[in-house]
Write an enzyme that holds these catalytic residues in place. Structure first.
Site, PDB file in Angstrom:
ATOM      1  N   LYS A  44      -7.371   2.884  -4.933  1.00  0.00           N
ATOM      2  CA  LYS A  44      -6.851   2.311  -3.686  1.00  0.00           C
ATOM      3  C   LYS A  44      -7.029   0.806  -3.761  1.00  0.00           C
ATOM      4  O   LYS A  44      -8.149   0.328  -3.983  1.00  0.00           O
ATOM      5  CB  LYS A  44      -7.590   2.891  -2.481  1.00  0.00           C
ATOM      6  CG  LYS A  44      -7.002   2.448  -1.142  1.00  0.00           C
ATOM      7  CD  LYS A  44      -7.631   3.139   0.055  1.00  0.00           C
ATOM      8  CE  LYS A  44      -6.875   4.359   0.469  1.00  0.00           C
ATOM      9  NZ  LYS A  44      -7.273   4.889   1.801  1.00  0.00           N
ATOM     10  N   LEU A  92     -11.438   6.177  -6.003  1.00  0.00           N
ATOM     11  CA  LEU A  92     -11.557   7.396  -5.197  1.00  0.00           C
ATOM     12  C   LEU A  92     -11.275   8.624  -6.045  1.00  0.00           C
ATOM     13  O   LEU A  92     -10.565   8.545  -7.057  1.00  0.00           O
ATOM     14  CB  LEU A  92     -10.548   7.341  -4.045  1.00  0.00           C
ATOM     15  CG  LEU A  92     -10.869   6.353  -2.926  1.00  0.00           C
ATOM     16  CD1 LEU A  92      -9.616   6.033  -2.124  1.00  0.00           C
ATOM     17  CD2 LEU A  92     -11.956   6.882  -2.020  1.00  0.00           C
ATOM     18  N   TYR A  94      -9.420  11.782  -7.225  1.00  0.00           N
ATOM     19  CA  TYR A  94      -7.993  12.110  -7.189  1.00  0.00           C
ATOM     20  C   TYR A  94      -7.833  13.568  -6.767  1.00  0.00           C
ATOM     21  O   TYR A  94      -8.486  14.450  -7.331  1.00  0.00           O
ATOM     22  CB  TYR A  94      -7.356  11.890  -8.565  1.00  0.00           C
ATOM     23  CG  TYR A  94      -5.920  12.371  -8.637  1.00  0.00           C
ATOM     24  CD1 TYR A  94      -5.578  13.514  -9.386  1.00  0.00           C
ATOM     25  CD2 TYR A  94      -4.914  11.725  -7.927  1.00  0.00           C
ATOM     26  CE1 TYR A  94      -4.274  13.962  -9.421  1.00  0.00           C
ATOM     27  CE2 TYR A  94      -3.603  12.178  -7.964  1.00  0.00           C
ATOM     28  CZ  TYR A  94      -3.290  13.304  -8.702  1.00  0.00           C
ATOM     29  OH  TYR A  94      -1.994  13.754  -8.720  1.00  0.00           O
ATOM     30  N   ALA A  95      -6.996  13.815  -5.761  1.00  0.00           N
ATOM     31  CA  ALA A  95      -6.753  15.187  -5.286  1.00  0.00           C
ATOM     32  C   ALA A  95      -5.384  15.629  -5.792  1.00  0.00           C
ATOM     33  O   ALA A  95      -4.351  15.173  -5.294  1.00  0.00           O
ATOM     34  CB  ALA A  95      -6.782  15.207  -3.758  1.00  0.00           C
ATOM     35  N   ASP A 142     -11.350  11.224  11.466  1.00  0.00           N
ATOM     36  CA  ASP A 142     -10.064  11.364  12.127  1.00  0.00           C
ATOM     37  C   ASP A 142      -9.378  12.619  11.582  1.00  0.00           C
ATOM     38  O   ASP A 142      -8.631  12.550  10.617  1.00  0.00           O
ATOM     39  CB  ASP A 142      -9.247  10.112  11.780  1.00  0.00           C
ATOM     40  CG  ASP A 142      -8.147   9.899  12.798  1.00  0.00           C
ATOM     41  OD1 ASP A 142      -7.446   8.897  12.682  1.00  0.00           O
ATOM     42  OD2 ASP A 142      -8.011  10.776  13.661  1.00  0.00           O
ATOM     43  N   ASP A 160      -9.896   9.318   3.668  1.00  0.00           N
ATOM     44  CA  ASP A 160      -9.323   8.257   4.482  1.00  0.00           C
ATOM     45  C   ASP A 160     -10.112   8.013   5.753  1.00  0.00           C
ATOM     46  O   ASP A 160      -9.616   8.200   6.860  1.00  0.00           O
ATOM     47  CB  ASP A 160      -7.894   8.658   4.855  1.00  0.00           C
ATOM     48  CG  ASP A 160      -7.084   7.432   5.261  1.00  0.00           C
ATOM     49  OD1 ASP A 160      -5.989   7.596   5.747  1.00  0.00           O
ATOM     50  OD2 ASP A 160      -7.614   6.320   5.064  1.00  0.00           O
TER      51      ASP A 160
HETATM   52  C1  FH3 Z   1      -5.744  10.692   3.099  1.00  0.00           C
HETATM   53  C2  FH3 Z   1      -5.094   9.469   2.583  1.00  0.00           C
HETATM   54  O1  FH3 Z   1      -5.708   8.452   2.364  1.00  0.00           O
HETATM   55  N1  FH3 Z   1      -3.759   9.544   2.372  1.00  0.00           N
HETATM   56  C3  FH3 Z   1      -3.104   8.359   1.971  1.00  0.00           C
HETATM   57  C4  FH3 Z   1      -3.213   8.105   0.536  1.00  0.00           C
HETATM   58  C5  FH3 Z   1      -1.973   8.486  -0.163  1.00  0.00           C
HETATM   59  C6  FH3 Z   1      -2.390   8.919  -1.534  1.00  0.00           C
HETATM   60  N2  FH3 Z   1      -3.836   9.092  -1.504  1.00  0.00           N
HETATM   61  C7  FH3 Z   1      -4.524   9.952  -2.411  1.00  0.00           C
HETATM   62  C8  FH3 Z   1      -5.915   9.861  -2.647  1.00  0.00           C
HETATM   63 CL1  FH3 Z   1      -6.853   8.653  -1.836  1.00  0.00          CL
HETATM   64  C9  FH3 Z   1      -6.539  10.721  -3.533  1.00  0.00           C
HETATM   65  N3  FH3 Z   1      -5.860  11.678  -4.196  1.00  0.00           N
HETATM   66  C10 FH3 Z   1      -4.537  11.794  -3.984  1.00  0.00           C
HETATM   67  N4  FH3 Z   1      -3.649  12.656  -4.516  1.00  0.00           N
HETATM   68  C11 FH3 Z   1      -2.449  12.347  -3.981  1.00  0.00           C
HETATM   69  C12 FH3 Z   1      -1.243  13.063  -4.312  1.00  0.00           C
HETATM   70  C13 FH3 Z   1      -1.135  14.029  -5.289  1.00  0.00           C
HETATM   71  N5  FH3 Z   1       0.132  14.440  -5.279  1.00  0.00           N
HETATM   72  C14 FH3 Z   1       0.718  15.457  -6.138  1.00  0.00           C
HETATM   73  N6  FH3 Z   1       0.839  13.773  -4.357  1.00  0.00           N
HETATM   74  C15 FH3 Z   1      -0.003  12.914  -3.759  1.00  0.00           C
HETATM   75  C16 FH3 Z   1       0.427  11.998  -2.684  1.00  0.00           C
HETATM   76  N7  FH3 Z   1      -2.519  11.324  -3.109  1.00  0.00           N
HETATM   77  C17 FH3 Z   1      -3.825  10.961  -3.114  1.00  0.00           C
HETATM   78  C18 FH3 Z   1      -4.298   8.956  -0.166  1.00  0.00           C
END
Ligand code: FH3
Length: 290
Positions: A44, A92, A94-95, A142, A160
């Site tokens: 981020k 952060l 990664y999800a 939140d 977040d």
């Molecule tokens: C909760 C939040 O902070 N949302 C806004 C940010 C957008 C991507 N951020 C991710 C963050 Cl902070 C961590 N992991 C993520 N994985 C993804 C993602 C994976 N796919 C297949 N598509 C996406 C989109 N995004 C993230 C967070």
């Protein structure tokens, strides 16, 4: 998976930057990979300039401090941070499953087994936060689909904490960015509020995951506020009695009347629909891979 090595001297050159995952007012979130260990992170990137003229610096420092101390399978990890002249970089977790919001948009409604699994995991995350909140009074969580990500093995990740970065889809909801649908009555009346707002938000989220729209959804913000105040709660026919029971016990005007977290996790709708053994097992599996 390898553990990302602790190092306070990270620079952006240590990472390969992948695709843009999301963008917000203060910065961007990219998929990134640490070159030595090939450890994948979400990077981020916040711009100091934007933070400065919006007095967000203190806020960011506090969020970083709080989030780097939170270690729970259902809370997105902050591994570390570094900065250069213009930017602050947050490392952060990664999800891979992306945003719950996106999933709800594409699926319209979630199966009770999936939604109940998420509610159960949120209870665990909130329980953990409440113990932590003893220290950090002001962890404002939140709870809404925008702030929930889906990790490996379908593990829910609360993410977040008060950040502003939204995902690629600019304005999430039909209403203004940042929906009113999750506001509890006590916040509308300007009374004090405490962690019991989490229980209200849990009720709203549960309703929206299964029914496909928030409980007080309406054409105008004014109407939404009126419905929240009067708690005009209706369920489509075919909504299970267990689910009605849980949601009505969470969407109570008086915060003290809301079902406490431990009772939510043991509610029949959760125990009948969530695969708790699989969730507990995924915690163990995750621990092994760290
Ligand atoms: C909760 C939040 O902070 N949302 C806004 C940010 C957008 C991507 N951020 C991710 C963050 Cl902070 C961590 N992991 C993520 N994985 C993804 C993602 C994976 N796919 C297949 N598509 C996406 C989109 N995004 C993230 C967070």
């Amino acid at each position: 998976e390898k553990k990302i090595p602790k190092s306070s001297s990270w620079t952006v050159e240590d990472f390969e930057i992948g695709n843009l995952l999301g963008r917000g007012r203060f910065g961007y979130v990219y998929c990134g990979r640490e070159k030595q260990t090939r450890f994948v992170v979400a990077l981020k990137i916040l711009f100091k300039a934007q933070l400065k003229n919006s007095k967000m610096e203190q806020q960011v420092k506090r969020e970083i401090e709080i989030q780097s101390n939170l270690k729970h399978p259902n809370i997105l990890r902050l591994y570390g941070f570094f900065h250069d002249e213009q930017r602050i970089y947050l490392l952060l977790e990664y999800a891979p499953g992306g945003e719950l919001y996106r999933r709800m948009q594409t699926e319209k409604v979630l199966r009770e087994s999936e939604a109940a699994g998420y509610v159960y995991q949120l209870c665990n995350a909130l329980n953990y936060l409440h113990t932590k909140r003893v220290i950090h009074r002001s962890i404002i969580v939140d709870i809404k689909p925008e702030n929930i990500l889906i990790g490996k093995y379908g593990i829910l990740k609360l993410a977040d904490f008060g950040w502003s970065a939204e995902s690629t889809s600019t304005c999430k909801r039909t209403t203004l960015c940042g929906t009113l649908d999750y506001l509890p009555p006590e916040m509308l009346n300007g009374n004090g509020y405490d962690e019991k707002i989490d229980l209200w938000c849990l009720g709203v989220l549960t309703y929206e995951m299964i029914i496909g729209k928030p409980p007080f959804d309406s054409q105008t913000q004014h109407e939404t506020i009126r419905m929240i105040r009067s708690i005009e709660l209706t369920f489509p026919t075919g909504t299970s009695t267990d689910l009605r029971d849980l949601i009505t016990k969470l969407l109570r005007r008086n915060p003290a009347d809301r079902l406490p977290l431990k009772d939510v996790a043991q509610h029949v709708w959760i125990t009948k629909n969530a695969d708790i053994a699989a969730i507990e097992d995924s915690y163990v599996k995750r621990k092994k891979t760290l």
